[in-house]
Design a protein around this motif. Structure first.
Motif, PDB file in Angstrom:
ATOM      1  N   GLN A   1      36.652  53.674  32.808  1.00 22.77           N
ATOM      2  CA  GLN A   1      37.352  54.919  33.075  1.00 22.77           C
ATOM      3  C   GLN A   1      37.381  55.788  31.829  1.00 22.77           C
ATOM      4  O   GLN A   1      37.440  55.287  30.720  1.00 22.77           O
ATOM      5  CB  GLN A   1      38.786  54.649  33.523  1.00 22.77           C
ATOM      6  CG  GLN A   1      38.905  54.113  34.939  1.00 22.77           C
ATOM      7  CD  GLN A   1      38.635  55.177  35.972  1.00 22.77           C
ATOM      8  OE1 GLN A   1      38.720  56.363  35.692  1.00 22.77           O
ATOM      9  NE2 GLN A   1      38.264  54.749  37.177  1.00 22.77           N
ATOM     10  N   VAL A   2      37.323  57.072  32.054  1.00 20.73           N
ATOM     11  CA  VAL A   2      37.399  58.051  30.977  1.00 20.73           C
ATOM     12  C   VAL A   2      38.491  59.051  31.316  1.00 20.73           C
ATOM     13  O   VAL A   2      38.584  59.515  32.451  1.00 20.73           O
ATOM     14  CB  VAL A   2      36.059  58.784  30.794  1.00 20.73           C
ATOM     15  CG1 VAL A   2      36.182  59.902  29.775  1.00 20.73           C
ATOM     16  CG2 VAL A   2      34.972  57.797  30.372  1.00 20.73           C
ATOM     17  N   GLN A   3      39.307  59.366  30.353  1.00 20.57           N
ATOM     18  CA  GLN A   3      40.317  60.404  30.520  1.00 20.57           C
ATOM     19  C   GLN A   3      39.906  61.605  29.664  1.00 20.57           C
ATOM     20  O   GLN A   3      39.578  61.442  28.481  1.00 20.57           O
ATOM     21  CB  GLN A   3      41.690  59.906  30.080  1.00 20.57           C
ATOM     22  CG  GLN A   3      42.273  58.830  30.963  1.00 20.57           C
ATOM     23  CD  GLN A   3      41.641  57.474  30.729  1.00 20.57           C
ATOM     24  OE1 GLN A   3      41.434  57.055  29.601  1.00 20.57           O
ATOM     25  NE2 GLN A   3      41.296  56.778  31.809  1.00 20.57           N
ATOM     26  N   LEU A   4      39.920  62.767  30.281  1.00 22.54           N
ATOM     27  CA  LEU A   4      39.560  64.009  29.605  1.00 22.54           C
ATOM     28  C   LEU A   4      40.729  64.974  29.715  1.00 22.54           C
ATOM     29  O   LEU A   4      41.220  65.222  30.821  1.00 22.54           O
ATOM     30  CB  LEU A   4      38.316  64.632  30.232  1.00 22.54           C
ATOM     31  CG  LEU A   4      37.059  63.763  30.257  1.00 22.54           C
ATOM     32  CD1 LEU A   4      35.958  64.431  31.073  1.00 22.54           C
ATOM     33  CD2 LEU A   4      36.571  63.491  28.847  1.00 22.54           C
ATOM     34  N   VAL A   5      41.157  65.501  28.591  1.00 18.05           N
ATOM     35  CA  VAL A   5      42.295  66.407  28.578  1.00 18.05           C
ATOM     36  C   VAL A   5      41.893  67.702  27.881  1.00 18.05           C
ATOM     37  O   VAL A   5      41.616  67.708  26.678  1.00 18.05           O
ATOM     38  CB  VAL A   5      43.512  65.787  27.862  1.00 18.05           C
ATOM     39  CG1 VAL A   5      44.675  66.771  27.868  1.00 18.05           C
ATOM     40  CG2 VAL A   5      43.911  64.483  28.544  1.00 18.05           C
ATOM     41  N   GLU A   6      41.857  68.783  28.667  1.00 19.31           N
ATOM     42  CA  GLU A   6      41.519  70.097  28.115  1.00 19.31           C
ATOM     43  C   GLU A   6      42.755  70.789  27.564  1.00 19.31           C
ATOM     44  O   GLU A   6      43.874  70.569  28.048  1.00 19.31           O
ATOM     45  CB  GLU A   6      40.888  71.003  29.183  1.00 19.31           C
ATOM     46  CG  GLU A   6      39.618  70.490  29.812  1.00 19.31           C
ATOM     47  CD  GLU A   6      39.864  69.855  31.169  1.00 19.31           C
ATOM     48  OE1 GLU A   6      38.929  69.830  31.993  1.00 19.31           O
ATOM     49  OE2 GLU A   6      40.985  69.382  31.395  1.00 19.31           O
ATOM     50  N   SER A   7      42.534  71.643  26.596  1.00 22.74           N
ATOM     51  CA  SER A   7      43.607  72.467  26.054  1.00 22.74           C
ATOM     52  C   SER A   7      42.990  73.738  25.479  1.00 22.74           C
ATOM     53  O   SER A   7      41.770  73.831  25.324  1.00 22.74           O
ATOM     54  CB  SER A   7      44.389  71.713  24.980  1.00 22.74           C
ATOM     55  OG  SER A   7      43.539  71.357  23.904  1.00 22.74           O
ATOM     56  N   GLY A   8      43.839  74.703  25.170  1.00 29.30           N
ATOM     57  CA  GLY A   8      43.368  75.923  24.536  1.00 29.30           C
ATOM     58  C   GLY A   8      43.244  77.123  25.444  1.00 29.30           C
ATOM     59  O   GLY A   8      42.954  78.224  24.990  1.00 29.30           O
ATOM     60  N   GLY A   9      43.466  76.923  26.742  1.00 29.21           N
ATOM     61  CA  GLY A   9      43.414  78.061  27.646  1.00 29.21           C
ATOM     62  C   GLY A   9      44.612  78.977  27.453  1.00 29.21           C
ATOM     63  O   GLY A   9      45.560  78.655  26.736  1.00 29.21           O
ATOM     64  N   GLY A  10      44.567  80.135  28.105  1.00 30.03           N
ATOM     65  CA  GLY A  10      45.670  81.064  27.995  1.00 30.03           C
ATOM     66  C   GLY A  10      45.255  82.461  28.392  1.00 30.03           C
ATOM     67  O   GLY A  10      44.233  82.658  29.057  1.00 30.03           O
ATOM     68  N   LEU A  11      46.052  83.413  27.978  1.00 32.15           N
ATOM     69  CA  LEU A  11      45.834  84.822  28.293  1.00 32.15           C
ATOM     70  C   LEU A  11      45.246  85.529  27.075  1.00 32.15           C
ATOM     71  O   LEU A  11      45.763  85.388  25.958  1.00 32.15           O
ATOM     72  CB  LEU A  11      47.156  85.475  28.693  1.00 32.15           C
ATOM     73  CG  LEU A  11      47.144  86.985  28.929  1.00 32.15           C
ATOM     74  CD1 LEU A  11      46.257  87.338  30.118  1.00 32.15           C
ATOM     75  CD2 LEU A  11      48.564  87.490  29.135  1.00 32.15           C
ATOM     76  N   VAL A  12      44.191  86.282  27.295  1.00 32.31           N
ATOM     77  CA  VAL A  12      43.548  87.014  26.206  1.00 32.31           C
ATOM     78  C   VAL A  12      43.045  88.344  26.742  1.00 32.31           C
ATOM     79  O   VAL A  12      42.721  88.461  27.929  1.00 32.31           O
ATOM     80  CB  VAL A  12      42.393  86.178  25.614  1.00 32.31           C
ATOM     81  CG1 VAL A  12      41.299  85.944  26.640  1.00 32.31           C
ATOM     82  CG2 VAL A  12      41.848  86.812  24.349  1.00 32.31           C
ATOM     83  N   GLN A  13      43.002  89.336  25.888  1.00 34.99           N
ATOM     84  CA  GLN A  13      42.470  90.628  26.289  1.00 34.99           C
ATOM     85  C   GLN A  13      40.949  90.591  26.319  1.00 34.99           C
ATOM     86  O   GLN A  13      40.321  89.812  25.590  1.00 34.99           O
ATOM     87  CB  GLN A  13      42.943  91.722  25.336  1.00 34.99           C
ATOM     88  CG  GLN A  13      44.400  92.087  25.484  1.00 34.99           C
ATOM     89  CD  GLN A  13      44.775  93.313  24.660  1.00 34.99           C
ATOM     90  OE1 GLN A  13      44.209  93.556  23.605  1.00 34.99           O
ATOM     91  NE2 GLN A  13      45.739  94.077  25.155  1.00 34.99           N
ATOM     92  N   ALA A  14      40.383  91.441  27.147  1.00 36.38           N
ATOM     93  CA  ALA A  14      38.925  91.564  27.193  1.00 36.38           C
ATOM     94  C   ALA A  14      38.391  91.869  25.793  1.00 36.38           C
ATOM     95  O   ALA A  14      38.965  92.691  25.062  1.00 36.38           O
ATOM     96  CB  ALA A  14      38.514  92.652  28.173  1.00 36.38           C
ATOM     97  N   GLY A  15      37.321  91.180  25.444  1.00 33.97           N
ATOM     98  CA  GLY A  15      36.751  91.316  24.111  1.00 33.97           C
ATOM     99  C   GLY A  15      37.282  90.312  23.119  1.00 33.97           C
ATOM    100  O   GLY A  15      36.742  90.172  22.015  1.00 33.97           O
ATOM    101  N   GLY A  16      38.334  89.617  23.495  1.00 31.36           N
ATOM    102  CA  GLY A  16      38.935  88.629  22.615  1.00 31.36           C
ATOM    103  C   GLY A  16      38.241  87.281  22.671  1.00 31.36           C
ATOM    104  O   GLY A  16      37.204  87.116  23.327  1.00 31.36           O
ATOM    105  N   SER A  17      38.843  86.320  21.980  1.00 31.84           N
ATOM    106  CA  SER A  17      38.256  84.986  21.864  1.00 31.84           C
ATOM    107  C   SER A  17      39.280  83.909  22.172  1.00 31.84           C
ATOM    108  O   SER A  17      40.484  84.103  21.975  1.00 31.84           O
ATOM    109  CB  SER A  17      37.727  84.764  20.442  1.00 31.84           C
ATOM    110  OG  SER A  17      36.713  85.685  20.108  1.00 31.84           O
TER     111      SER A  17
END
Length: 121
Positions: A1-17
């Motif tokens: 079994q492998v567990q994968l945990v994403e992070s870093g998403g959110g709200l950003v303005q167009a053109g942002g990073s």
């Protein structure tokens, strides 16, 4: 079994990073390829980027080429997706996946729970 945990998403303005991270645990991280996909409501899961086990090979969807960059740190069991020049159509849930080096979903054995990215115009 492998567990994968994403992070870093959110709200950003167009053109942002944004920089997404995906931390893996379970089986030997360094011998498997990793991929990033995204899925809008009512749509299929769309390939974004993939990286080979060693990191020596990468591939990108045409829609993100030149703006997104995938990388991995095998010492930290983590894969990253650096997203620059974000566009409103990039608003969706992003998933990381573990398996074979592929641009199709069936190439991957394990998936994270996803992280929401919202790009405001």
């Amino acid at each position: 079994q492998v567990q994968l945990v994403e992070s870093g998403g959110g709200l950003v303005q167009a053109g942002g990073s944004l920089r997404l991270s995906c931390a893996a645990s379970g089986r030997a991280f360094s011998i498997y390829a990793m991929g990033w996909f995204r899925q809008a409501p009512g749509e299929g899961r769309e390939f974004v980027a993939a990286i080979s086990s060693s990191g020596s090979s990468t591939s990108y969807a045409d829609s993100v080429k030149g703006r997104f960059s995938i990388s991995r740190d095998n010492a930290k069991n983590t894969v990253y997706l650096q997203m620059n020049s974000l566009r409103p159509e990039g608003t969706t849930v992003y998933y990381c996946a573990n398996g074979r080096y592929s641009y199709i979903t069936s190439g991957y054995d394990y998936w994270g729970q996803g992280t929401q990215v919202t790009v405001s115009s």
